[in-house]
Design a protein around this motif. Structure first.
Motif, PDB file in Angstrom:
ATOM      1  N   SER A 168      31.860  -8.600 -38.939  1.00 19.26           N
ATOM      2  CA  SER A 168      33.069  -8.971 -38.959  1.00 19.26           C
ATOM      3  C   SER A 168      33.852  -7.882 -38.023  1.00 19.26           C
ATOM      4  CB  SER A 168      32.747  -8.742 -40.540  1.00 19.26           C
ATOM      5  OG  SER A 168      34.574  -9.727 -41.001  1.00 19.26           O
ATOM      6  N   ASP A 169      34.430  -6.882 -38.108  1.00 18.29           N
ATOM      7  CA  ASP A 169      35.757  -5.914 -37.501  1.00 18.29           C
ATOM      8  C   ASP A 169      35.407  -6.260 -36.228  1.00 18.29           C
ATOM      9  OD1 ASP A 169      37.862  -4.269 -37.516  1.00 18.29           O
ATOM     10  OD2 ASP A 169      36.425  -4.023 -36.380  1.00 18.29           O
ATOM     11  N   PHE A 170      34.029  -6.224 -35.651  1.00 17.78           N
ATOM     12  CA  PHE A 170      33.429  -6.915 -34.455  1.00 17.78           C
ATOM     13  C   PHE A 170      33.808  -7.813 -33.496  1.00 17.78           C
ATOM     14  CE2 PHE A 170      30.478  -7.900 -31.913  1.00 17.78           C
ATOM     15  CZ  PHE A 170      30.434  -7.076 -30.386  1.00 17.78           C
ATOM     16  N   TRP A 171      33.278  -9.030 -34.986  1.00 16.81           N
ATOM     17  CA  TRP A 171      33.683 -10.394 -34.093  1.00 16.81           C
ATOM     18  C   TRP A 171      34.830 -10.842 -34.085  1.00 16.81           C
ATOM     19  CZ3 TRP A 171      29.847 -11.985 -32.009  1.00 16.81           C
ATOM     20  CH2 TRP A 171      28.350 -12.248 -32.159  1.00 16.81           C
ATOM     21  N   SER A 172      35.731 -10.228 -35.186  1.00 15.71           N
ATOM     22  CA  SER A 172      36.976 -10.195 -35.286  1.00 15.71           C
ATOM     23  C   SER A 172      37.854 -10.142 -33.805  1.00 15.71           C
ATOM     24  CB  SER A 172      37.969  -9.642 -36.222  1.00 15.71           C
ATOM     25  OG  SER A 172      37.306 -10.003 -37.367  1.00 15.71           O
ATOM     26  N   ARG A 173      37.600  -8.615 -33.704  1.00 15.72           N
ATOM     27  CA  ARG A 173      37.996  -7.668 -32.608  1.00 15.72           C
ATOM     28  C   ARG A 173      37.676  -8.816 -30.801  1.00 15.72           C
ATOM     29  NH1 ARG A 173      36.842  -1.849 -32.412  1.00 15.72           N
ATOM     30  NH2 ARG A 173      38.252  -1.487 -30.490  1.00 15.72           N
ATOM     31  N   LEU A 174      36.475  -9.387 -30.903  1.00 15.17           N
ATOM     32  CA  LEU A 174      35.935  -9.480 -29.530  1.00 15.17           C
ATOM     33  C   LEU A 174      36.658 -11.436 -29.539  1.00 15.17           C
ATOM     34  CD1 LEU A 174      33.722  -9.345 -27.476  1.00 15.17           C
ATOM     35  CD2 LEU A 174      31.977 -10.655 -29.033  1.00 15.17           C
ATOM     36  N   VAL A 175      36.649 -12.019 -30.897  1.00 14.43           N
ATOM     37  CA  VAL A 175      37.379 -13.573 -29.969  1.00 14.43           C
ATOM     38  C   VAL A 175      38.427 -13.012 -29.635  1.00 14.43           C
ATOM     39  CG1 VAL A 175      37.957 -13.264 -32.784  1.00 14.43           C
ATOM     40  CG2 VAL A 175      37.273 -15.707 -31.514  1.00 14.43           C
ATOM     41  N   PHE A 179      38.322 -15.087 -26.691  1.00 12.38           N
ATOM     42  CA  PHE A 179      39.297 -17.001 -26.343  1.00 12.38           C
ATOM     43  C   PHE A 179      39.748 -17.227 -25.220  1.00 12.38           C
ATOM     44  CE2 PHE A 179      41.819 -19.903 -28.439  1.00 12.38           C
ATOM     45  CZ  PHE A 179      41.124 -20.235 -28.867  1.00 12.38           C
ATOM     46  N   SER A 180      40.780 -15.870 -24.628  1.00 13.83           N
ATOM     47  CA  SER A 180      41.752 -15.730 -23.533  1.00 13.83           C
ATOM     48  C   SER A 180      41.321 -15.632 -21.956  1.00 13.83           C
ATOM     49  CB  SER A 180      43.381 -14.897 -23.777  1.00 13.83           C
ATOM     50  OG  SER A 180      42.105 -13.600 -23.855  1.00 13.83           O
ATOM     51  N   LEU A 181      39.979 -15.506 -22.360  1.00 14.78           N
ATOM     52  CA  LEU A 181      39.552 -15.212 -21.471  1.00 14.78           C
ATOM     53  C   LEU A 181      38.406 -16.518 -20.654  1.00 14.78           C
ATOM     54  CD1 LEU A 181      37.872 -12.300 -21.352  1.00 14.78           C
ATOM     55  CD2 LEU A 181      39.580 -12.218 -19.184  1.00 14.78           C
ATOM     56  N   VAL A 182      38.523 -16.851 -22.067  1.00 15.90           N
ATOM     57  CA  VAL A 182      37.583 -18.266 -21.480  1.00 15.90           C
ATOM     58  C   VAL A 182      38.629 -18.928 -21.964  1.00 15.90           C
ATOM     59  CG1 VAL A 182      35.907 -17.505 -22.509  1.00 15.90           C
ATOM     60  CG2 VAL A 182      37.135 -18.386 -23.997  1.00 15.90           C
ATOM     61  N   ASN A 183      39.671 -19.588 -21.978  1.00 13.62           N
ATOM     62  CA  ASN A 183      40.647 -20.583 -21.631  1.00 13.62           C
ATOM     63  C   ASN A 183      42.417 -19.947 -20.697  1.00 13.62           C
ATOM     64  OD1 ASN A 183      39.531 -22.893 -23.594  1.00 13.62           O
ATOM     65  ND2 ASN A 183      39.081 -21.245 -24.710  1.00 13.62           N
ATOM     66  N   PRO A 184      41.667 -19.186 -19.797  1.00  7.09           N
ATOM     67  CA  PRO A 184      42.543 -18.993 -18.593  1.00  7.09           C
ATOM     68  C   PRO A 184      43.863 -20.277 -18.597  1.00  7.09           C
ATOM     69  CG  PRO A 184      40.708 -19.232 -17.421  1.00  7.09           C
ATOM     70  CD  PRO A 184      40.447 -19.489 -18.872  1.00  7.09           C
ATOM     71  N   GLN A 185      43.810 -21.265 -18.645  1.00  5.63           N
ATOM     72  CA  GLN A 185      44.507 -22.071 -18.197  1.00  5.63           C
ATOM     73  C   GLN A 185      45.919 -21.959 -19.966  1.00  5.63           C
ATOM     74  OE1 GLN A 185      41.184 -22.966 -19.818  1.00  5.63           O
ATOM     75  NE2 GLN A 185      41.386 -24.701 -20.086  1.00  5.63           N
ATOM     76  N   LEU A 193      46.731 -15.246 -31.309  1.00  3.06           N
ATOM     77  CA  LEU A 193      45.066 -14.695 -31.358  1.00  3.06           C
ATOM     78  C   LEU A 193      45.603 -14.308 -33.147  1.00  3.06           C
ATOM     79  CD1 LEU A 193      45.405 -12.914 -27.813  1.00  3.06           C
ATOM     80  CD2 LEU A 193      44.262 -15.108 -28.487  1.00  3.06           C
ATOM     81  N   GLU A 194      46.025 -14.248 -33.348  1.00  2.00           N
ATOM     82  CA  GLU A 194      45.766 -13.415 -34.624  1.00  2.00           C
ATOM     83  C   GLU A 194      45.673 -14.961 -35.718  1.00  2.00           C
ATOM     84  OE1 GLU A 194      46.373 -11.003 -36.284  1.00  2.00           O
ATOM     85  OE2 GLU A 194      47.192  -9.347 -34.559  1.00  2.00           O
ATOM     86  N   ASN A 335      32.571 -24.844 -25.773  1.00  2.06           N
ATOM     87  CA  ASN A 335      32.258 -25.500 -26.722  1.00  2.06           C
ATOM     88  C   ASN A 335      33.685 -25.179 -27.794  1.00  2.06           C
ATOM     89  OD1 ASN A 335      29.958 -27.051 -27.774  1.00  2.06           O
ATOM     90  ND2 ASN A 335      28.894 -25.179 -27.825  1.00  2.06           N
ATOM     91  N   SER A 336      34.928 -24.683 -26.349  1.00  2.00           N
ATOM     92  CA  SER A 336      35.652 -23.633 -27.657  1.00  2.00           C
ATOM     93  C   SER A 336      36.702 -25.254 -27.413  1.00  2.00           C
ATOM     94  CB  SER A 336      36.929 -23.907 -25.510  1.00  2.00           C
ATOM     95  OG  SER A 336      36.272 -21.650 -25.641  1.00  2.00           O
ATOM     96  N   VAL A 337      37.189 -24.772 -29.115  1.00  2.00           N
ATOM     97  CA  VAL A 337      38.074 -25.634 -29.715  1.00  2.00           C
ATOM     98  C   VAL A 337      39.025 -24.760 -30.532  1.00  2.00           C
ATOM     99  CG1 VAL A 337      36.111 -26.831 -30.691  1.00  2.00           C
ATOM    100  CG2 VAL A 337      36.723 -25.697 -31.641  1.00  2.00           C
ATOM    101  N   PHE A 338      40.062 -25.994 -31.005  1.00  2.00           N
ATOM    102  CA  PHE A 338      41.912 -25.299 -30.819  1.00  2.00           C
ATOM    103  C   PHE A 338      41.841 -26.432 -32.387  1.00  2.00           C
ATOM    104  CE2 PHE A 338      41.673 -25.091 -26.768  1.00  2.00           C
ATOM    105  CZ  PHE A 338      41.970 -24.192 -26.238  1.00  2.00           C
TER     106      PHE A 338
END
Length: 579
Positions: A168-175, A179-185, A193-194, A335-338
């Motif tokens: 769980s901690d791994f995925w939290s840190r990874l996202v 998240f910012s890398l796949v959405n640089p715009q 991010l938190e 499939n990036s979503v906000f």
């Protein structure tokens, strides 16, 4: 003058003299003079001095263990042979249990080497795949992946680590990083991010991959650690159970069956088979009480090993880590979503990504074919290791109650069962009449050869029984994907019963009737309240699972996460990055 001879005059006297001359060899004086040459020779061959050994048989009133008949043993010889009988007994137990000790020691070493190398290969595979695909973008964030494998190794090595919490901690840190890398715009604040990390389970930025990886990795690692620990425990229990100290009554029985025939001048006569069994059952009474828990332990080891070559396959789980992580990042790319955290601000001058920013000609993540995946380690493979282990586990059932029979079936130790009339019965050569006792301590209450106090169970044996129960329970829980050390804390994480029934094609290809996962409808974040945030702290190298608000208090105070925007989400689909 009477000319009759003296023989004719005293016929009775002549008859008595003749009888005495014919029976002289059976007189006490003649018996005492029988040669002890054979006894002296055997005694010398065992490395003892014959200085105190009688040349001919002597009266046996001085004997304490053997029948007090005419004997070829002095008091010193009897004491020496009693100690020798104890050494012979301990040697027989050690030799006949060597198979157990060797199997547990060697199998534990082989599995341990194999599992550790699998983890090494899994990490190396991920590093090579991601470095080749993303280069500097991966190396800048490599510590996230390194930390995951550090914790996986520590868990396997017996550390107090919650696998569910680690993943769980791994995925939290990874996202937070991806998240910012796949959405640089877009420009994301730390609070944003938190928020994304906090609600990752509801937003599912990586799709269903984290849950599937958690199920597969936890089942395999729990089973692998339980098997490795079980083999080590088996080795230790055999070591302890066979390190015996023969009680005085046991030594008396051993001496009477093995060396009293030698003292009687019959060194070639072996003890009757039934006599041997009663002596061994008395001397090994406490070991016999291990039987029930021992068989449960062997069965549990066998069943866990079967799980490892089937649905809990450690090879596939270790190899799937890099593949599933790559699938998760691809899912986020495509499939990036906000949702729920508000609309991010566009980055100045970054409304569109240029090919250079997108990674140029870098190849996207992809799953690898089985031929490309590392499937072996330590010069072997899991199927071979499990097959060899199961072949060795089968004959271990019933070991402790069969040990007396195994020892007494040795022709060097006892006579064959077909030689019942010409064996040593404890007093002389002849048939042994008493019944053979049952197994275990309580059955020795009427043992005619070894006096056993059944009211005083051996403390060390009771401890071994408890150790067997503990390790058996761990193995049984591992069969359902549960770790006893974290059952309470992970009860709601899906580590146990909820996920135990799930099966995936990539978990166990080609084995059994399990179907691929059906496509579940995506869960609405509103239907599953967000989990309370975790405060990740370090205490040495142990992850603490304390719930708190400190780290994200500022984020939650600024951001509202109400069900309304979740039901009507603002979705922004972003073209795949790094294509």
């Amino acid at each position: 003058m009477d000319t009759r001879s003296s023989s004719s005059r005293y016929p009775l006297l002549v008859f008595l003299c003749a009888v005495c001359s014919l029976s002289g060899s059976r007189s006490p004086v003649a018996s005492a003079g029988r040669s002890c040459a054979d006894t002296r020779q055997v005694y010398a061959e065992k490395g003892y001095s014959t200085g105190t050994a009688p040349v001919t048989q002597i009266s046996g009133e001085h004997l304490r263990l053997c029948p007090q008949d005419y004997t070829c043993c002095s008091s010193q010889m009897e004491e020496t042979l009693a100690l020798q009988s104890e050494r012979d007994f301990l040697k027989a137990v050690e030799e006949n249990s060597q198979f157990l000790l060797t199997t547990f020691t060697q199998r534990h070493r082989r599995f341990d080497e194999f599992f550790r190398e699998l983890i090494e290969l899994s990490e190396k595979s991920m590093n090579q795949m991601f470095t080749k695909t993303y280069g500097r973008l991966f190396t800048q964030n490599a510590h996230v992946f390194q930390e995951l494998f550090v914790e996986l190794r520590r868990y396997y090595s017996g550390g107090s680590v919650s696998l569910s919490e680690v993943l769980s901690d791994f995925w939290s840190r990874l996202v937070e990083r991806v998240f910012s890398l796949v959405n640089p715009q877009y420009q994301f604040s730390e609070d944003y991010l938190e928020c994304v990390s906090k609600h990752a389970e509801q937003l599912q930025p990586f799709g269903d991959v984290p849950r599937r990886l958690r199920v597969q990795v936890m089942r395999a690692f729990i089973a692998a650690r339980a098997l490795s620990q079980g083999l080590a425990t088996g080795r230790d229990i055999v070591n302890k159970a066979t390190k015996l100290t023969a009680e005085s009554e046991c030594v008396r029985g051993l001496m009477r069956q093995w060396y009293c025939p030698l003292c009687r001048g019959m060194p070639s006569v072996r003890p009757c088979h039934s006599l041997c069994l009663n002596v061994m059952k008395g001397c090994l009474a406490n070991q016999g009480d291990l039987e029930t828990e021992w068989n449960n332990f062997i069965d549990a080891l066998y069943q866990v090993s079967e799980k490892l070559e089937g649905p809990f396959n450690m090879e596939l789980a270790a190899d799937s880590i890099s593949v599933k992580v790559s699938e998760a990042i691809m899912h986020m790319q495509e499939n990036s979503v906000f949702q729920g955290c508000g609309s991010p601000r566009p980055a100045p001058g970054r409304s569109k990504r240029s090919p250079k920013e997108s990674g140029g000609n870098r190849r996207p993540f992809r799953t690898y074919t089985p031929e490309e995946k590392p499937t072996t380690a330590a010069g072997t493979n899991l199927d071979r290791l499990v097959t060899e282990l199961k072949e060795r586990l089968r004959p271990m059932r019933g070991f402790w109650v069969s040990l007396p029979h195994t020892i007494c079936n040795d022709e060097r130790i006892a006579a064959d069962v077909t030689n019942e009339d010409r064996c040593w019965n404890g007093q002389t050569r002849g048939r042994y009449l008493p019944d053979v006792m049952g197994d275990g301590l309580a059955s020795q209450i009427n043992n005619p050869e070894v006096e056993v106090d059944i009211s005083r169970p051996d403390v060390r044996t009771r401890q071994l029984i408890m150790e067997l129960r503990v390790v058996t329970n761990k193995l049984k829980n591992a069969q359902t994907g549960q770790d006893m050390d974290f059952m309470d804390s992970e009860e709601g994480s899906g580590s146990g019963g909820g996920d135990e029934g799930e099966r995936y094609n990539d978990d166990w290809p080609g084995h059994g009737p399990y179907s691929p996962p059906y496509n579940k409808p995506p869960r609405s974040p509103a239907s599953n309240p967000a989990k309370p945030p975790r405060v990740r702290e370090r205490n040495g190298s142990k992850w603490n699972k304390n719930n708190g608000q400190g780290r994200i208090k500022s984020a939650t105070s600024k951001l509202s996460f109400s069900p309304v925007p979740l039901l009507l989400p603002f979705m922004v689909t972003v073209a795949p990055m790094w294509r």
